[in-house]
Enzyme design. Structure first.
Site, PDB file in Angstrom:
ATOM      1  N   CYS A 226       3.897   2.066   3.525  1.00  0.00           N
ATOM      2  CA  CYS A 226       4.440   2.451   2.783  1.00  0.00           C
ATOM      3  C   CYS A 226       4.707   3.758   1.882  1.00  0.00           C
ATOM      4  O   CYS A 226       5.317   4.389   1.141  1.00  0.00           O
ATOM      5  CB  CYS A 226       5.456   1.619   1.816  1.00  0.00           C
TER       6      CYS A 226
ATOM      7  N   ASN B  26      14.330  -0.637   4.497  1.00  0.00           N
ATOM      8  CA  ASN B  26      13.046  -0.842   3.880  1.00  0.00           C
ATOM      9  C   ASN B  26      12.714   0.419   5.656  1.00  0.00           C
ATOM     10  O   ASN B  26      12.518  -0.586   6.650  1.00  0.00           O
ATOM     11  CB  ASN B  26      12.482  -1.398   4.036  1.00  0.00           C
TER      12      ASN B  26
ATOM     13  N   HIS C 173      10.513   5.157  -3.393  1.00  0.00           N
ATOM     14  CA  HIS C 173      10.055   4.387  -2.119  1.00  0.00           C
ATOM     15  C   HIS C 173      11.475   3.362  -1.575  1.00  0.00           C
ATOM     16  O   HIS C 173      12.024   2.560  -2.483  1.00  0.00           O
ATOM     17  CB  HIS C 173       8.652   3.334  -2.156  1.00  0.00           C
TER      18      HIS C 173
END
Length: 370
Positions: free
Chosen positions: A118, A327, A297
């Site tokens: 990520c 996500n 994020h």
């Protein structure tokens, strides 16, 4: 002089899957998902591929298509580098970056994929900035290097292909999408002021996704054996042991899916995000009061709120875009950055922090002047 962001774009798949739809697959509720994650729906690829979304995002960032943010239209021959971050590529060879280069006609660009989970877009920006600085006029040894003036940095993910839709602890979290940014070396602007990347060991295998290679192998420790084509690859057992996935896979779970221990990942993330922001500011000799906006994020709304509270900042200083995306790993930050430009949260001269964390464990931040 520095590496400046001159454009960004995003692309999402067509299918929107609200929380209520997931109740058909697992024992959950919209309230359970939304209160614990901040997610109301997520986008899921059906006919789209990873590079399909990346192409749409890149065209916006390059100023070739409506949407996104772009200071100017960039000619295809003016892109010198493509860095494509993904943990869910469409293919291994050619790379997603190479396919994207071909589709866009970026005839002068070197292109490669990378994986930092990520945090991949953060890592990609640091690579681009480093390569630009090393080849800039006047840099030591620059004459012997390819000059890189403009780069396309992409985060693209089709995570829903590696989600176990029978696992309610993970399947509610993830979605698909792609984001892209064009960066340019400009001697007149400060651009990226500092960056910070880090890895911590995931000692407890809190977040894993094994690869799954199923081509038969005609080998044993003794050599070639045609009968070995019918046997399981013995190295798989070693990988399963390394990742602590033996019991889960033996119970019938698919091999190439994300497995996560939520509490352990949450603990890491709530520490890593503020720490990365503080360190990137320290390296630039600045404080949080010097920063106008933060693009984090998008893993869980509670993580963003925790970081804001720890740093004494109102949530309004953070771009929050998780509600209808979930996500999307390395695509989160570039897509969220595009949102911030589109809604007017980032202005010329603002100091902006991009910050991420992910499997591995990776973390990092980039501080730049818009």
């Amino acid at each position: 002089m520095g590496c400046t962001i001159i454009g960004c774009g995003k692309q999402l798949p067509a299918l929107d899957v609200p929380n209520e739809e997931l109740t058909k697959l697992v024992d959950t509720t919209d309230e359970w998902i939304s209160t614990r994650t901040g997610i109301l729906s997520r986008r899921v690829c059906v006919t789209e591929g990873n590079v399909d979304m990346a192409e749409g995002a890149a065209r916006q960032a390059l100023g070739w298509a409506d949407g996104g943010y772009s200071q100017c239209k960039v000619a295809p021959e003016d892109i010198d580098l493509v860095i494509y971050s993904t943990i869910s590529p469409d293919e291994m060879v050619p790379t997603c970056a190479a396919v994207l280069r071909r589709r866009l006609g970026l005839v002068n660009a070197a292109a490669f994929d990378m994986n930092a989970a990520c945090t991949g877009f953060i890592y990609g920006l640091t690579i681009a900035e480093t390569m630009m600085a090393a080849s800039a006029p006047g840099a030591p040894g620059a004459a012997g290097r390819n000059p890189i003036r403009r780069a396309l940095v992409v985060g693209g993910e089709r995570l829903t292909r590696v989600v176990d839709w029978a696992d309610r602890n993970t399947c509610v979290l993830f979605g698909d999408g792609a984001g892209a940014a064009v960066v340019e070396w400009d001697e007149r602007k400060p651009g990226i002021l500092s960056w910070f990347i880090k890895n911590d060991d995931d000692h407890t295998n809190a977040l894993t996704c094994p690869a799954c290679f199923d081509a038969p192998q005609p080998f044993t420790p003794e050599g070639v054996d045609p009968n070995a084509l019918q046997q399981a690859d013995p190295s798989i057992a070693l990988i399963d042991a390394e990742l602590d996935t033996t019991e889960r896979i033996a119970a019938g779970a698919p091999r190439q899916v994300l497995s996560m221990h939520g509490q352990k990942v949450f603990k890491f993330a709530t520490s890593a995000m503020p720490a990365a922001i503080e360190e990137v500011l320290r390296r630039a000799n600045l404080t949080i009061d010097d920063v106008q906006f933060i693009v984090p994020h998008q893993a869980n709304l509670r993580i963003i709120k925790y970081a804001a509270k720890r740093m004494g900042l109102p949530l309004e200083r953070f771009q929050v875009s998780i509600a209808h995306r979930g996500n999307s790993s390395s695509a989160c930050i570039p897509m969220t950055l595009c949102d911030a430009y589109e809604n007017g949260s980032i202005h010329p001269g603002d100091k902006v922090v991009l910050v991420g964390f992910g499997g591995g464990f990776t973390s990092g931040a980039v501080l730049y002047e818009a």
